[in-house]
Design a protein around this motif. Structure first.
Motif, mmCIF file in Angstrom:
data_model
loop_
_atom_site.group_PDB
_atom_site.id
_atom_site.type_symbol
_atom_site.label_atom_id
_atom_site.label_comp_id
_atom_site.label_asym_id
_atom_site.label_seq_id
_atom_site.Cartn_x
_atom_site.Cartn_y
_atom_site.Cartn_z
ATOM 1 N N PRO A 24 0.811 -1.228 0.000
ATOM 2 C CA PRO A 24 0.000 0.000 0.000
ATOM 3 C C PRO A 24 0.841 1.273 0.000
ATOM 4 N N VAL A 25 1.989 1.254 0.672
ATOM 5 C CA VAL A 25 2.860 2.435 0.691
ATOM 6 C C VAL A 25 3.431 2.673 -0.707
ATOM 7 N N ASP A 26 3.871 1.593 -1.362
ATOM 8 C CA ASP A 26 4.381 1.730 -2.725
ATOM 9 C C ASP A 26 3.294 2.250 -3.662
ATOM 10 N N MET A 28 0.753 4.163 -2.844
ATOM 11 C CA MET A 28 0.535 5.577 -2.532
ATOM 12 C C MET A 28 1.637 6.437 -3.151
ATOM 13 N N ILE A 29 2.882 5.986 -3.036
ATOM 14 C CA ILE A 29 3.995 6.753 -3.601
ATOM 15 C C ILE A 29 3.900 6.789 -5.118
ATOM 16 N N SER A 30 3.480 5.706 -5.724
ATOM 17 C CA SER A 30 3.312 5.681 -7.183
ATOM 18 C C SER A 30 2.303 6.737 -7.634
ATOM 19 N N ARG A 31 1.253 6.916 -6.853
ATOM 20 C CA ARG A 31 0.235 7.914 -7.212
ATOM 21 C C ARG A 31 0.768 9.338 -7.114
ATOM 22 N N THR A 32 1.837 9.557 -6.358
ATOM 23 C CA THR A 32 2.385 10.910 -6.230
ATOM 24 C C THR A 32 3.210 11.312 -7.436
ATOM 25 N N GLY A 33 3.669 10.309 -8.203
ATOM 26 C CA GLY A 33 4.554 10.607 -9.315
ATOM 27 C C GLY A 33 6.017 10.659 -8.892
ATOM 28 N N CYS A 34 6.306 10.255 -7.667
ATOM 29 C CA CYS A 34 7.666 10.311 -7.139
ATOM 30 C C CYS A 34 8.254 8.918 -6.946
ATOM 31 N N ALA A 36 10.056 7.018 -8.920
ATOM 32 C CA ALA A 36 11.445 6.856 -9.370
ATOM 33 C C ALA A 36 12.415 7.395 -8.316
ATOM 34 N N GLN A 37 12.091 8.536 -7.730
ATOM 35 C CA GLN A 37 12.952 9.110 -6.698
ATOM 36 C C GLN A 37 12.946 8.226 -5.446
ATOM 37 N N HIS A 38 11.775 7.697 -5.106
ATOM 38 C CA HIS A 38 11.676 6.825 -3.941
ATOM 39 C C HIS A 38 12.483 5.547 -4.166
ATOM 40 N N ARG A 39 12.386 4.993 -5.359
ATOM 41 C CA ARG A 39 13.132 3.771 -5.678
ATOM 42 C C ARG A 39 14.637 4.024 -5.592
ATOM 43 N N ALA A 40 15.082 5.165 -6.120
ATOM 44 C CA ALA A 40 16.510 5.505 -6.055
ATOM 45 C C ALA A 40 16.964 5.638 -4.601
ATOM 46 N N LEU A 41 16.124 6.224 -3.774
ATOM 47 C CA LEU A 41 16.456 6.368 -2.355
ATOM 48 C C LEU A 41 16.526 5.001 -1.679
ATOM 49 N N GLN A 42 15.568 4.140 -1.968
ATOM 50 C CA GLN A 42 15.585 2.800 -1.379
ATOM 51 C C GLN A 42 16.823 2.021 -1.814
ATOM 52 N N GLU A 43 17.173 2.131 -3.081
ATOM 53 C CA GLU A 43 18.358 1.420 -3.576
ATOM 54 C C GLU A 43 19.636 1.932 -2.900
ATOM 55 N N CYS A 44 19.725 3.234 -2.737
ATOM 56 C CA CYS A 44 20.886 3.812 -2.061
ATOM 57 C C CYS A 44 20.944 3.322 -0.619
#
Length: 90
Positions: A24-26, A28-34, A36-44
């Motif tokens: 559900p969190v993923d 929600m973040i997908s609906r924000t349009g962010c 890609a940035q969230h994925r990059a942060l998680q990978e880092c």
């Protein structure tokens, strides 16, 4: 035959499908349009194990979310209160 006391059961097909469903969190973040940035942060974070080494990704995600929030503000009714009160209590 199973040993006495061994009660582990295989999860049902429905339980397996539920685990594979989008978080559900993923969603929600997908609906924000962010996303890609969230994925990059998680990978880092997974790679570096320390958010302090991921400041460019933290800033990029925060700026994306701030842009989204600013874009949402005109949609709110004038004089409406925030859904969550501020920590200061005002």
């Amino acid at each position: 035959m199973a040993r006495p006391g061994h009660t582990r059961n295989r999860p049902s097909l429905k339980e397996e499908e539920a685990e594979e469903a989008e978080d559900p969190v993923d969603a929600m973040i997908s609906r924000t349009g962010c996303a890609a940035q969230h994925r990059a942060l998680q990978e880092c974070m997974a790679e570096r194990q320390d958010w302090r080494h991921c400041q460019p990704q933290v800033r990029a995600f925060g700026e994306c979310m701030a842009r989204r929030q600013r874009a949402e503000e005109p949609r709110r009714a004038p004089g409406s209160r925030q859904a969550h009160p501020s920590p200061a209590g005002d």
